[in-house]
Motif scaffolding. Sequence first.
Motif, PDB file in Angstrom:
ATOM      1  N   GLY A   1       0.793  -1.220   0.000  1.00  0.00           N
ATOM      2  CA  GLY A   1       0.000   0.000   0.000  1.00  0.00           C
ATOM      3  C   GLY A   1       0.822   1.265   0.000  1.00  0.00           C
ATOM      4  N   GLY A   2       2.131   1.118  -0.032  1.00  0.00           N
ATOM      5  CA  GLY A   2       3.004   2.288  -0.063  1.00  0.00           C
ATOM      6  C   GLY A   2       3.179   2.802  -1.488  1.00  0.00           C
ATOM      7  N   VAL A   3       4.037   3.787  -1.630  1.00  0.00           N
ATOM      8  CA  VAL A   3       4.318   4.366  -2.941  1.00  0.00           C
ATOM      9  C   VAL A   3       4.858   3.297  -3.885  1.00  0.00           C
ATOM     10  N   PHE A   4       5.784   2.501  -3.383  1.00  0.00           N
ATOM     11  CA  PHE A   4       6.368   1.415  -4.163  1.00  0.00           C
ATOM     12  C   PHE A   4       6.247   0.118  -3.378  1.00  0.00           C
ATOM     13  N   PRO A   5       5.197  -0.673  -3.607  1.00  0.00           N
ATOM     14  CA  PRO A   5       5.131  -1.974  -2.925  1.00  0.00           C
ATOM     15  C   PRO A   5       6.346  -2.822  -3.320  1.00  0.00           C
ATOM     16  N   LEU A   6       6.719  -3.735  -2.453  1.00  0.00           N
ATOM     17  CA  LEU A   6       7.878  -4.595  -2.693  1.00  0.00           C
ATOM     18  C   LEU A   6       7.427  -6.026  -2.930  1.00  0.00           C
ATOM     19  N   GLU A   7       7.953  -6.619  -3.973  1.00  0.00           N
ATOM     20  CA  GLU A   7       7.739  -8.042  -4.253  1.00  0.00           C
ATOM     21  C   GLU A   7       9.101  -8.719  -4.262  1.00  0.00           C
ATOM     22  N   VAL A   8       9.207  -9.859  -3.594  1.00  0.00           N
ATOM     23  CA  VAL A   8      10.446 -10.631  -3.612  1.00  0.00           C
ATOM     24  C   VAL A   8      10.225 -11.824  -4.532  1.00  0.00           C
ATOM     25  N   VAL A   9      11.123 -11.987  -5.486  1.00  0.00           N
ATOM     26  CA  VAL A   9      11.026 -13.078  -6.443  1.00  0.00           C
ATOM     27  C   VAL A   9      12.292 -13.921  -6.344  1.00  0.00           C
ATOM     28  N   GLU A  10      12.111 -15.206  -6.081  1.00  0.00           N
ATOM     29  CA  GLU A  10      13.251 -16.122  -6.007  1.00  0.00           C
ATOM     30  C   GLU A  10      13.434 -16.767  -7.375  1.00  0.00           C
ATOM     31  N   LEU A  11      14.564 -16.502  -7.990  1.00  0.00           N
ATOM     32  CA  LEU A  11      14.864 -17.000  -9.338  1.00  0.00           C
ATOM     33  C   LEU A  11      15.560 -18.343  -9.257  1.00  0.00           C
ATOM     34  N   LYS A  12      15.255 -19.204 -10.196  1.00  0.00           N
ATOM     35  CA  LYS A  12      15.893 -20.517 -10.234  1.00  0.00           C
ATOM     36  C   LYS A  12      17.091 -20.527 -11.173  1.00  0.00           C
ATOM     37  N   GLU A  13      17.080 -19.617 -12.137  1.00  0.00           N
ATOM     38  CA  GLU A  13      18.156 -19.579 -13.115  1.00  0.00           C
ATOM     39  C   GLU A  13      18.921 -18.269 -12.985  1.00  0.00           C
ATOM     40  N   SER A  14      20.115 -18.256 -13.511  1.00  0.00           N
ATOM     41  CA  SER A  14      20.946 -17.052 -13.395  1.00  0.00           C
ATOM     42  C   SER A  14      20.684 -16.079 -14.549  1.00  0.00           C
ATOM     43  N   LYS A  15      19.405 -15.863 -14.829  1.00  0.00           N
ATOM     44  CA  LYS A  15      19.047 -14.877 -15.850  1.00  0.00           C
ATOM     45  C   LYS A  15      17.692 -14.277 -15.488  1.00  0.00           C
ATOM     46  N   ILE A  16      17.457 -13.113 -16.055  1.00  0.00           N
ATOM     47  CA  ILE A  16      16.172 -12.443 -15.858  1.00  0.00           C
ATOM     48  C   ILE A  16      15.530 -12.304 -17.216  1.00  0.00           C
ATOM     49  N   ASP A  17      14.265 -12.647 -17.288  1.00  0.00           N
ATOM     50  CA  ASP A  17      13.548 -12.480 -18.546  1.00  0.00           C
ATOM     51  C   ASP A  17      12.750 -11.170 -18.494  1.00  0.00           C
ATOM     52  N   ASP A  18      11.781 -11.042 -19.348  1.00  0.00           N
ATOM     53  CA  ASP A  18      10.996  -9.810 -19.430  1.00  0.00           C
ATOM     54  C   ASP A  18       9.743  -9.851 -18.564  1.00  0.00           C
ATOM     55  N   ARG A  19       9.792 -10.523 -17.424  1.00  0.00           N
ATOM     56  CA  ARG A  19       8.579 -10.633 -16.603  1.00  0.00           C
ATOM     57  C   ARG A  19       8.382  -9.469 -15.645  1.00  0.00           C
ATOM     58  N   PHE A  20       9.253  -8.483 -15.672  1.00  0.00           N
ATOM     59  CA  PHE A  20       9.138  -7.356 -14.742  1.00  0.00           C
ATOM     60  C   PHE A  20       8.994  -6.011 -15.452  1.00  0.00           C
ATOM     61  N   PRO A  21       8.226  -5.918 -16.529  1.00  0.00           N
ATOM     62  CA  PRO A  21       8.161  -4.639 -17.258  1.00  0.00           C
ATOM     63  C   PRO A  21       7.541  -3.538 -16.400  1.00  0.00           C
ATOM     64  N   GLY A  22       8.111  -2.340 -16.492  1.00  0.00           N
ATOM     65  CA  GLY A  22       7.563  -1.191 -15.786  1.00  0.00           C
ATOM     66  C   GLY A  22       7.857  -1.151 -14.305  1.00  0.00           C
ATOM     67  N   ASN A  23       8.663  -2.064 -13.810  1.00  0.00           N
ATOM     68  CA  ASN A  23       9.000  -2.103 -12.391  1.00  0.00           C
ATOM     69  C   ASN A  23      10.477  -1.790 -12.195  1.00  0.00           C
ATOM     70  N   ILE A  24      10.824  -1.441 -10.968  1.00  0.00           N
ATOM     71  CA  ILE A  24      12.228  -1.230 -10.619  1.00  0.00           C
ATOM     72  C   ILE A  24      12.723  -2.529 -10.006  1.00  0.00           C
ATOM     73  N   VAL A  25      13.691  -3.155 -10.659  1.00  0.00           N
ATOM     74  CA  VAL A  25      14.171  -4.473 -10.232  1.00  0.00           C
ATOM     75  C   VAL A  25      15.561  -4.346  -9.623  1.00  0.00           C
ATOM     76  N   PHE A  26      15.702  -4.870  -8.415  1.00  0.00           N
ATOM     77  CA  PHE A  26      16.994  -4.961  -7.734  1.00  0.00           C
ATOM     78  C   PHE A  26      17.369  -6.435  -7.708  1.00  0.00           C
TER      79      PHE A  26
END
Length: 109
Positions: free
Chosen positions: A29-54
């Motif tokens: 409910g804040g300005v930027f909600p936080l989602e934690v995603v646990e990745l199985k592979e050492s790559k990131i695909d295009d599943r996070f469009p429009g978000n700030i990914v750390f």
Amino acid sequence: MKWVLAVFGKAGSPFIADEVDKYVKRLRGGVFPLEVVELKESKIDDRFPGNIVFLIGSAYGIDENLKKTADLLLSLSPLTFTHDHARVLFAEQLYRVQMVMQNHPYHHR
């Protein structure tokens, strides 16, 4: 838009998962909600469009090709942290940033 904390693998203990989840809940409910995603592979695909990914790298670091696609590279500290500690530290820092952005006296709680 939301913040996504993408990490390789699962949390090493229930304590770590609980601590990170504490900040995820606080940021709902804040300005930027936080989602934690646990990745199985050492790559990131295009599943996070429009978000700030750390991304917290694996024990083997982050692939150089993936680093080249980043808009910005950050370091938590010159110190070395375990991946579990990095999860908690980063989640807490994102919470702190949002509290400061909202002029909340976070550090006086």
